[in-house]
Design a protein around this motif. Sequence first.
Motif, short mmCIF file in Angstrom:
data_model
loop_
_atom_site.label_atom_id
_atom_site.label_comp_id
_atom_site.label_asym_id
_atom_site.label_seq_id
_atom_site.Cartn_x
_atom_site.Cartn_y
_atom_site.Cartn_z
N HIS A 1 7.58 -9.72 7.24
CA HIS A 1 7.78 -11.18 7.10
C HIS A 1 7.96 -11.48 5.57
N MET B 1 7.00 -14.86 -3.02
CA MET B 1 5.89 -13.88 -3.51
C MET B 1 6.11 -12.38 -3.83
N ILE B 2 7.24 -12.34 -4.84
CA ILE B 2 7.52 -11.00 -5.47
C ILE B 2 6.29 -10.45 -6.24
N PHE B 3 5.82 -9.23 -6.25
CA PHE B 3 4.76 -8.92 -7.20
C PHE B 3 5.25 -8.84 -8.51
N ALA B 4 4.87 -9.87 -9.46
CA ALA B 4 5.70 -9.82 -10.80
C ALA B 4 5.21 -8.74 -11.85
N ASN B 5 4.16 -8.25 -11.35
CA ASN B 5 3.62 -7.26 -12.33
C ASN B 5 3.88 -5.72 -11.66
N LEU B 6 4.65 -5.66 -10.77
CA LEU B 6 5.37 -4.32 -10.06
C LEU B 6 6.75 -4.48 -10.39
N GLU C 1 8.55 -0.32 -7.37
CA GLU C 1 7.31 -0.39 -6.66
C GLU C 1 7.24 -1.66 -5.62
N MET D 1 5.96 -0.73 -1.98
CA MET D 1 5.05 -1.67 -1.11
C MET D 1 5.52 -2.02 0.49
N ALA E 1 7.41 -0.59 2.18
CA ALA E 1 7.23 0.63 2.87
C ALA E 1 5.75 1.24 3.14
N TYR E 2 4.65 0.25 2.91
CA TYR E 2 3.48 0.94 2.49
C TYR E 2 3.02 1.77 3.73
N ARG F 1 12.32 -5.90 0.59
CA ARG F 1 11.04 -5.37 0.73
C ARG F 1 10.66 -5.51 2.19
#
Lengths: 235, 301
Positions: A80, A86-91, A95, A99, A101-102, A147
């Motif tokens: 989804h 909702m991108i991880f701004a700190n990654l 990275e 995520m 492909a976690y 992602r």
Amino acid sequence: MLEIRNLHVHYGAVKALKGISLAVGSGQIVALIGANGAGKSTSLRAISGIADVSSGEIIFDGIDITNKPPHVIVFAGISHAPEGRMIFANLTTRENLEMGAYLRKDKGEIRKDIEYLFSIFPKLKERINQPGGKLSGGEQQMLAIGRALLARPKLLLLDEPSLGIAPILVKTIFQKIVEINKELQTTILLVEQNAHMALSIADYGYVMETGEIRLHAPASELAQNEEVKKAYLGM
Amino acid sequence: MNQLLQQIINGISLGSIYALIALGYTMIYGILRFINFAHGDVFMIGAFVGFYSAPHISKLVGGSIIFSGILVMLLAMLICSLLGVTIEKFAYKPLRSRPKLTVLITAIGVSLFLEYGGQLIFGPDPKLFPTIVPSMAVVDTQNLVIGSNSIVAIVTAAILMLILRFIVFNTKMGAAMRAVSYNHQAAALMGININSIISFTFVLGSSLAAAAAILYSSVYPSINPLMGIFPGLKAFIAAVLGGIGNIYGAALGGLIIGLTETFVTGYLSPTYRDAISFGILILILLFKPSGIMGKFEAEKV
């Protein structure tokens, strides 16, 4: 592939979904269109397990996934790209993709998928080591789609991929969505306010209004429907 | 000159212990956005695990005092990890969707439970912590005595912090932790099991607190069930000073508080030590609530 039966979702006392039913066939692009607040995003959130379903069923590949935890649903093959990206701004970009492909263990294949992604979205390659928060809106949208793809989903849920994107990029992003659908055989359920764009690439369409499905038909038919034209296509 | 050097070494030694505890506060805050006020008491339990296990372990492994010291520390880390995860499962997890204040008050409840439960089980009177690190003067000249305890504390804390840094910034699990701390929902959509990341964070935080407890008790060997309160509060101040949620900030804040306290004790008077630490907390909350390394975080709507 996906079948939703009589789905109800409440946010407190507010009824967001009042018994919707829809089906997405394998290999299709299905568009879910409608005005703001019609319940489009809520439908996707219910499918991916981040909104609680009060009643009804969500069946994916013959398995009941209603109210399963999100990570179980990802594992089942649904990913989804949510509203607001909702991108991880700190990654970093890399990275963020990792995520996506976690749950995968095949490192070599992940690397190949990232390379493939760069061939679709070359911009992301330039940004690979930058924090996600530093990317432009369009780049973040590509990253969000990329992602979600890295989970190698059977079904990809896209929420408003055109939102906040420069008009010239919107066309590109929709071309890429078609490309992903054709080349990777990924089934896509697409939520859009840009009904014209969505119906132009979709096989089938559903029109939502205040938590209910108002109309549904093959996308080309829907695009010709007088009611739809007036309400959503601005004609 | 020597006296200054002495204070600096003492300060770094105390500061690195505070830093280890502060890291637990800051990581748990980063993931769950609340202050785990029971953290100082997990630290206390670590000291008691050391107290009860050290004699047995040293008997078991025989001569090598370094080896048995490491074993005692690992055992304390293991037991505190289990304790931390258990606290989270039973006390905090059921309140996950409630207002943060509810969880905060629960944390204070857990803290009191451990403190007074500890008095019931271990007894309220102070106990003498066994010698795990051989206590001797590594340097002993005019006005300058550097004990092996201080050196062991500094080196062990540095190693643990480097390991933590590696886990958080160079592993998939660490990236998942940072993802969860940024946005739970987005992380869940990646297939990350949020609950296991939260448990993992409690494992990291609690085991660092346990290691800190062993180091602290080797330097200040009188232990009792209320011993976690002050180091816990100081480490909390350190985490806020450095910027809560930021792991570099916690390490830096720990060192600053440790150095400040030893300097105040050495040059002013021990009486002012605590007052000045709490003064720092008040000032930082008044003038830069985000801390030294923290970024201003707009309230998400």
